[in-house]
Write a protein that holds these residues in place. Structure first.
Motif, mmCIF file in Angstrom:
data_model
loop_
_atom_site.group_PDB
_atom_site.id
_atom_site.type_symbol
_atom_site.label_atom_id
_atom_site.label_comp_id
_atom_site.label_asym_id
_atom_site.label_seq_id
_atom_site.Cartn_x
_atom_site.Cartn_y
_atom_site.Cartn_z
ATOM 1 N N ALA A 189 31.321 -3.237 -9.844
ATOM 2 C CA ALA A 189 30.627 -1.956 -9.758
ATOM 3 C C ALA A 189 29.119 -2.180 -9.912
ATOM 4 O O ALA A 189 28.676 -2.957 -10.765
ATOM 5 N N LEU A 190 28.356 -1.491 -9.069
ATOM 6 C CA LEU A 190 26.921 -1.750 -9.001
ATOM 7 C C LEU A 190 26.101 -0.654 -9.665
ATOM 8 O O LEU A 190 26.353 0.542 -9.459
ATOM 9 N N SER A 191 25.120 -1.081 -10.433
ATOM 10 C CA SER A 191 24.007 -0.224 -10.813
ATOM 11 C C SER A 191 22.832 -0.590 -9.917
ATOM 12 O O SER A 191 22.551 -1.780 -9.703
ATOM 13 N N PHE A 192 22.166 0.427 -9.404
ATOM 14 C CA PHE A 192 20.984 0.219 -8.573
ATOM 15 C C PHE A 192 19.735 0.531 -9.380
ATOM 16 O O PHE A 192 19.628 1.617 -9.954
ATOM 17 N N LEU A 193 18.800 -0.412 -9.442
ATOM 18 C CA LEU A 193 17.457 -0.098 -9.952
ATOM 19 C C LEU A 193 16.583 0.135 -8.730
ATOM 20 O O LEU A 193 16.176 -0.808 -8.048
ATOM 21 N N ARG A 194 16.318 1.392 -8.458
ATOM 22 C CA ARG A 194 15.639 1.745 -7.217
ATOM 23 C C ARG A 194 14.121 1.761 -7.399
ATOM 24 O O ARG A 194 13.601 2.114 -8.463
ATOM 25 N N TYR A 195 13.418 1.349 -6.348
ATOM 26 C CA TYR A 195 11.954 1.375 -6.319
ATOM 27 C C TYR A 195 11.502 1.783 -4.910
ATOM 28 O O TYR A 195 10.860 1.016 -4.188
#
Length: 299
Positions: A51-57
């Motif tokens: 399962a992925l967590s996205f750190l978005r920029y």
């Protein structure tokens, strides 16, 4: 502006391809997507079933950075999702299982962060991770010294460690485990961090307290907790330049004489994959290399 492209039979919408995401080098979103297509085979192996967590920029590293853990609005119905346990209750998260899903996710302008367990067996880890974070003026050079000590300490317990850059300032050590509850892995990792701080008191700290960290390497064991995630191998990082969390050899770790020697950009990765015949972390997927924790740490 958006472009629809077909990737392995799936229609993927790509947006703002000319947008500069890395101001220090002028690296654009189109170049980000090209990088991920180039590194896909190696990266996907580390993302699959996690399962992925996205750190978005989306506006680059100088813009807003924010974590996305739940399935984002507008996620295509062909992207795999899974329900996973979270402290506030079950949550549905994204799994990137194939190239179309990777290209869709990369278009979000994100770092990829994964748990140490797979969704088929939540909170039962098949990896251990130690995050070596230098407190200035310490650098990755000091992290390498600590990494070599930890490598030998893990080997004494029959566990084979592999190294990658964090893509920021430090190093990550990874090792394959036979499936083990995350709580037991966390306790073992904490014990290693404490041992390292006792063996190298002038160099290592195992507590997060900021006042203790200048000039030392913080051995962060906390990312083994079931709810925590770590930057995946081959992910781009939200830094001024397109640095990558890149696997490295132990020879490179032992020979590191300056911070620049273990800093790799997206443009470096294709040649490294070719030079080393693929992913340096591939042994992590070999069941024969998975090891149990020592009995004293799992009792």
């Amino acid at each position: 502006m958006s472009t629809v492209t077909v990737v392995e039979g799936r229609k993927v919408t790509l947006t703002n391809l000319d947008k500069v995401l890395y101001p220090a080098t002028g690296f654009t979103k189109a170049e980000v997507l090209h990088y991920y297509a180039t590194a896909a085979d190696a990266l996907l192996a580390h993302l699959r079933d996690r399962a992925l967590s996205f750190l978005r920029y989306p506006d680059g590293p100088d813009g807003q950075l924010f974590f996305v853990k739940n399935v984002p609005p507008g996620t295509p119905d062909w992207v795999t999702t899974a329900e996973v346990p979270r402290s506030e209750g079950p949550s549905r998260m994204v799994l990137v299982q194939d190239l179309p899903s990777l290209m869709w996710a990369a278009n979000l302008a994100t770092e990829f962060h994964t748990h140490q367990w797979r969704v088929q067996d939540p909170e039962v880890a098949d990896r251990i991770v130690l995050d070596l974070d230098p407190g200035p003026p310490a650098t990755v050079v000091q992290c390498c010294e600590v990494a070599l000590w930890l490598r030998e300490r893990l080997a004494a317990d029959g566990i084979e460690a592999y190294a990658k850059t964090s893509g920021s300032k430090g190093l990550h050590l990874l090792a394959a485990l036979v499936p083990t509850p995350s709580g037991q892995v966390s306790a073992y990792a904490k014990g290693l961090a404490v041992e390292a701080s006792q063996a190298m008191p002038g160099l290592v700290v195992h507590r997060m307290t900021r006042s203790l960290r200048p000039g030392k390497v913080f051995v962060d064991f906390s990312q083994n907790a079931a709810r925590k995630t770590t930057a995946a191998p081959y992910t781009l990082r939200a830094r001024p330049a397109p640095t990558v969390s890149a696997p490295v050899t132990w020879e490179e770790v032992a020979g590191c004489g300056g911070p620049d020697e273990l800093s790799f950009l997206a443009s470096d990765i294709g040649a490294r994959l070719e030079a080393y015949g693929g992913d340096l972390l591939a042994p992590l997927f070999d069941p024969a290399r998975s090891r149990p924790l020592p009995e004293s740490s799992s009792s």
